[in-house]
Design an enzyme around this catalytic site. Structure first.
Site, mmCIF file in Angstrom:
data_model
loop_
_atom_site.group_PDB
_atom_site.id
_atom_site.type_symbol
_atom_site.label_atom_id
_atom_site.label_comp_id
_atom_site.label_asym_id
_atom_site.label_seq_id
_atom_site.Cartn_x
_atom_site.Cartn_y
_atom_site.Cartn_z
ATOM 1 N N ASP A 249 -13.393 -0.896 -4.689
ATOM 2 C CA ASP A 249 -12.017 -0.618 -4.301
ATOM 3 C C ASP A 249 -12.075 -0.942 -2.854
ATOM 4 O O ASP A 249 -12.458 -0.181 -1.824
ATOM 5 C CB ASP A 249 -11.836 1.037 -4.347
ATOM 6 C CG ASP A 249 -10.941 1.709 -3.454
ATOM 7 O OD1 ASP A 249 -9.917 0.929 -3.223
ATOM 8 O OD2 ASP A 249 -11.008 2.637 -3.007
ATOM 9 N N GLY A 299 -3.147 -6.808 -6.203
ATOM 10 C CA GLY A 299 -1.903 -6.426 -5.346
ATOM 11 C C GLY A 299 -2.509 -6.312 -3.934
ATOM 12 O O GLY A 299 -3.340 -5.321 -3.906
ATOM 13 N N GLY A 301 -0.704 -5.332 -0.680
ATOM 14 C CA GLY A 301 0.523 -4.783 0.181
ATOM 15 C C GLY A 301 1.550 -4.224 -0.953
ATOM 16 O O GLY A 301 2.670 -4.169 -0.460
ATOM 17 N N CYS A 306 2.071 1.395 0.883
ATOM 18 C CA CYS A 306 1.350 0.624 1.883
ATOM 19 C C CYS A 306 2.199 0.053 2.804
ATOM 20 O O CYS A 306 3.393 -0.247 2.698
ATOM 21 C CB CYS A 306 0.713 -0.771 0.978
ATOM 22 S SG CYS A 306 0.003 -0.160 -0.490
ATOM 23 N N ASP A 339 -1.840 -3.800 -9.849
ATOM 24 C CA ASP A 339 -1.879 -2.649 -9.110
ATOM 25 C C ASP A 339 -0.941 -2.572 -8.109
ATOM 26 O O ASP A 339 -0.963 -3.192 -7.081
ATOM 27 C CB ASP A 339 -3.356 -2.826 -8.396
ATOM 28 C CG ASP A 339 -3.654 -1.450 -7.562
ATOM 29 O OD1 ASP A 339 -2.744 -0.452 -7.704
ATOM 30 O OD2 ASP A 339 -4.468 -1.555 -6.867
ATOM 31 N N MET A 389 -4.565 5.183 0.922
ATOM 32 C CA MET A 389 -6.106 5.406 1.460
ATOM 33 C C MET A 389 -6.155 4.644 2.742
ATOM 34 O O MET A 389 -7.468 4.827 3.141
ATOM 35 C CB MET A 389 -6.891 4.955 0.200
ATOM 36 C CG MET A 389 -6.719 5.864 -1.131
ATOM 37 S SD MET A 389 -6.542 7.460 -1.012
ATOM 38 C CE MET A 389 -8.066 7.997 -0.301
ATOM 39 N N ALA A 390 -5.245 3.893 3.178
ATOM 40 C CA ALA A 390 -5.510 3.455 4.606
ATOM 41 C C ALA A 390 -4.508 4.063 5.770
ATOM 42 O O ALA A 390 -4.355 3.697 6.848
ATOM 43 C CB ALA A 390 -5.377 1.942 4.701
ATOM 44 N N GLU A 418 -2.766 1.293 7.879
ATOM 45 C CA GLU A 418 -2.030 0.513 6.784
ATOM 46 C C GLU A 418 -1.429 1.010 5.656
ATOM 47 O O GLU A 418 -1.405 0.471 4.447
ATOM 48 C CB GLU A 418 -3.272 -0.700 6.512
ATOM 49 C CG GLU A 418 -3.564 -1.660 7.606
ATOM 50 C CD GLU A 418 -4.200 -2.858 7.221
ATOM 51 O OE1 GLU A 418 -4.312 -3.515 5.852
ATOM 52 O OE2 GLU A 418 -5.202 -3.219 8.032
ATOM 53 N N SER A 473 22.577 -4.657 -12.627
ATOM 54 C CA SER A 473 21.607 -4.154 -13.339
ATOM 55 C C SER A 473 21.477 -2.494 -13.227
ATOM 56 O O SER A 473 21.042 -1.993 -14.384
ATOM 57 C CB SER A 473 20.355 -4.575 -12.981
ATOM 58 O OG SER A 473 20.262 -5.955 -13.069
HETATM 59 P P1 XMP Z 1 1.824 2.548 -6.135
HETATM 60 O O1 XMP Z 1 3.064 1.706 -5.862
HETATM 61 O O2 XMP Z 1 1.621 2.691 -7.510
HETATM 62 O O3 XMP Z 1 0.590 1.729 -5.634
HETATM 63 O O4 XMP Z 1 1.944 3.775 -5.314
HETATM 64 C C1 XMP Z 1 -0.852 2.142 -5.599
HETATM 65 C C2 XMP Z 1 -1.850 1.374 -4.989
HETATM 66 O O5 XMP Z 1 -1.279 0.965 -3.649
HETATM 67 C C3 XMP Z 1 -2.494 0.665 -3.023
HETATM 68 N N1 XMP Z 1 -2.889 1.638 -1.970
HETATM 69 C C4 XMP Z 1 -2.723 1.268 -0.641
HETATM 70 N N2 XMP Z 1 -2.420 -0.065 -0.081
HETATM 71 N N3 XMP Z 1 -2.616 0.724 2.029
HETATM 72 C C5 XMP Z 1 -2.278 -0.018 1.297
HETATM 73 O O6 XMP Z 1 -1.962 -1.483 2.080
HETATM 74 C C6 XMP Z 1 -2.831 1.991 1.659
HETATM 75 O O7 XMP Z 1 -3.153 2.846 2.414
HETATM 76 C C7 XMP Z 1 -3.014 2.277 0.180
HETATM 77 N N4 XMP Z 1 -3.447 3.126 -0.644
HETATM 78 C C8 XMP Z 1 -3.302 2.820 -1.914
HETATM 79 C C9 XMP Z 1 -3.710 0.823 -3.945
HETATM 80 O O8 XMP Z 1 -4.075 -0.619 -4.767
HETATM 81 C C10 XMP Z 1 -3.121 1.568 -5.120
HETATM 82 O O9 XMP Z 1 -3.871 1.617 -6.442
#
Ligand code: XMP
Length: 481
Positions: A249, A299, A301, A306, A339, A389-390, A418, A473
């Protein structure tokens, strides 16, 4: 300037063009897919390895539904391994290592053990592993004397019904029914406990016929790991606890240290599938696949929480990223996990039609009962928290775990987040959300004339739409009630 000639597209930029269909009923479609080349899922959905999304309860709900959950890594390794064990214990054909207790233990100790393990029936054994009795919640419910011994409360060996260690599931079911009992210890010729079959497990087998299970009938679960040397130990401990798949991860997965980690994990744990990510390009897929990755997470950003694209300027709109990566993955025989950024069931259909084998979902699942954390009430409505998570708070929480204590305010100021922290509406149970998502996917497959996800990919024709097309849509020009 080096600039790509094509436009980067995401889900809302396109629609799928309807195709002639022979599908008469939405239920006549098959959504099964591969997470990795040896893990089959009946639904193409994976819950995200985020600390506001996947812990034990989410992993259990996802596996019951036929998907899988990936336990996040922002916790001490022992806690993560314990979560794996709990998922694995939720159901199985045979509980291989039943929770045991000694006859001299007190009622107080027995209650703690029951609570810690969330197990209502303890097998009482001697030092040599021989069966001495059973202690269930019913035996301890009304007793007040916490110093009473297990021996004085348990059902003793001579009154227990047991089965031989090689008893079949059908024979066990009959014994449980005939004697109206809930737990059947399995013993060897020396009366040593070698397993346990429970009525509940047999019922659960029938309740969740499409659950994602390993060869022993236990729910499958994945674990996230990082790229430090300590993460090898994390991987080893979680595999020992029963983890079915490792997920590296890292936000920028197309990196030397991730490629090295894939190789190292494949070398150290050749029997464990490894998913690596995240990437957004065909080159990223090729490098990780060549290193040995069994599936690749796509995925950069794209997630709802994110801010990577804003903070760094980097990323590829998610549908283009999926299509580019899936084309590379298909050549190498490596499945792609789309993702981030899934907001509707239509997005799931588009991600799979563009070539992904599964979708990973974060914030849509963060609002469910099974996500970690309590609901919060704001202006009379229920919400749950989701955080990148960032994000700042996730960074601070991570440092607190690493340093095993409070973080210096100076260090907090140095963080460049981030991701953000946000509220999402409370959305009920995971199965309700999945019902909506899969209902939409089934319907989408019938519009594509596709009875399988493979056919959906092959039949897919996308059309780009304008802002006016997008307006058309959704519900429009009416006051939605
Ligand atoms: P969704 O849109 O389903 O996306 O909420 C979940 C995915 O977002 C990613 N993720 C992050 N990407 N900064 C980022 O740029 C973050 O702090 C962060 N936290 C999660 C990760 O791939 C997750 O599965």
């Amino acid at each position: 300037m080096n600039i790509r000639p094509d436009l980067g597209l995401t889900f809302a930029d396109v629609l799928l063009v309807p195709k002639r269909s022979a599908i008469r009923s939405r239920s006549a479609v098959d959504t099964s897919t591969w997470l990795t080349s040896d893990i089959r899922l009946t639904i193409p959905v994976v819950s995200a390895n985020m600390d506001t999304v996947t812990e034990t309860q989410m992993a259990v709900a996802m596996a019951h539904a036929g998907g899988i959950g990936i336990l996040h890594r922002f916790m001490p390794v022992e806690r993560q391994a314990e979560m794996v064990r709990r998922v694995k214990r939720t159901e199985s054909h045979v509980v291989e290592h039943p929770v045991t207790i000694r006859p001299q233990a007190t009622l107080a100790e027995a209650r703690v053990r029951m609570e810690e393990t969330m197990i209502g029936g303890l097998v009482v054994t001697g030092e040599d592993g021989r069966l001495l009795g059973m202690l269930t919640t019913r035996d301890v419910l009304l007793t007040q004397d916490l110093s009473a011994t297990v021996e004085s409360l348990m059902t003793p060996r001579q009154r227990l019904i047991v089965a031989a260690k090689d008893a079949t599931l059908d024979a066990a079911r009959l014994t449980l029914h005939t004697h109206r009992i809930e737990k059947l210890p399995l013993v060897d010729a020396d009366d040593r406990v070698v397993g346990l079959i429970t009525a509940q497990d047999i019922i659960k087998l029938q309740e969740h016929p499409q659950a994602t299970k390993d060869g022993k009938g236990r729910l499958r679960v994945g674990v996230a790991v990082g790229v430090r040397s300590s993460d090898l130990e994390r991987a080893a401990t979680c595999i020992e606890a029963g983890a079915d798949v490792l997920v590296i991860d890292i936000a920028h997965g197309h990196a030397d240290h991730v490629i090295e980690m894939v190789k190292m994990l494949k070398r150290e744990f050749p029997r464990s599938p490894v998913i690596a990510g995240n990437v957004a390009t065909a080159d990223g897929v090729e490098d990780l696949a060549q290193a040995g990755a069994d599936a690749i997470k796509v995925g950069v950003g794209s997630g709802s929480i994110c801010t990577t694209r804003i903070v760094t300027g980097f990323g590829v709109p998610q549908l283009t990223a999926i299509a580019d990566c899936a084309a590379a993955g298909a050549k190498l025989g490596v499945p792609i996990i789309a993702d981030g950024g899934i907001q509707t069931s239509g997005d799931v259909t588009k991600a799979l039609a563009a070539g992904a084998s599964t979708v990973m979902i974060g914030s849509m699942l963060a609002g469910t009962e099974e996500s970690p954390g309590a609901a919060v009430i704001r202006e009379g409505r229920r919400y749950k928290v989701v955080r990148g998570m960032a994000s700042l708070t996730a960074n601070v929480a991570r440092k607190e775990i690493e340093q095993q204590g409070e973080v210096d305010p100076d260090e907090i100021e140095k963080v460049v987040p981030e991701g953000v922290e946000a509220l999402v509406p409370h959305r009920g149970a995971v199965r309700d959300i999945l019902h909506q998502l899969l209902g939409g996917l089934h319907s989408g497959m019938s519009y594509a004339g596709a009875s399988t996800l493979e056919a959906l990919r092959q039949n897919a024709e996308f059309i780009r739409i304008t802002g006016a097309g997008m307006h058309e849509s959704g519900a429009h020009d009416v006051s939605v009630l």
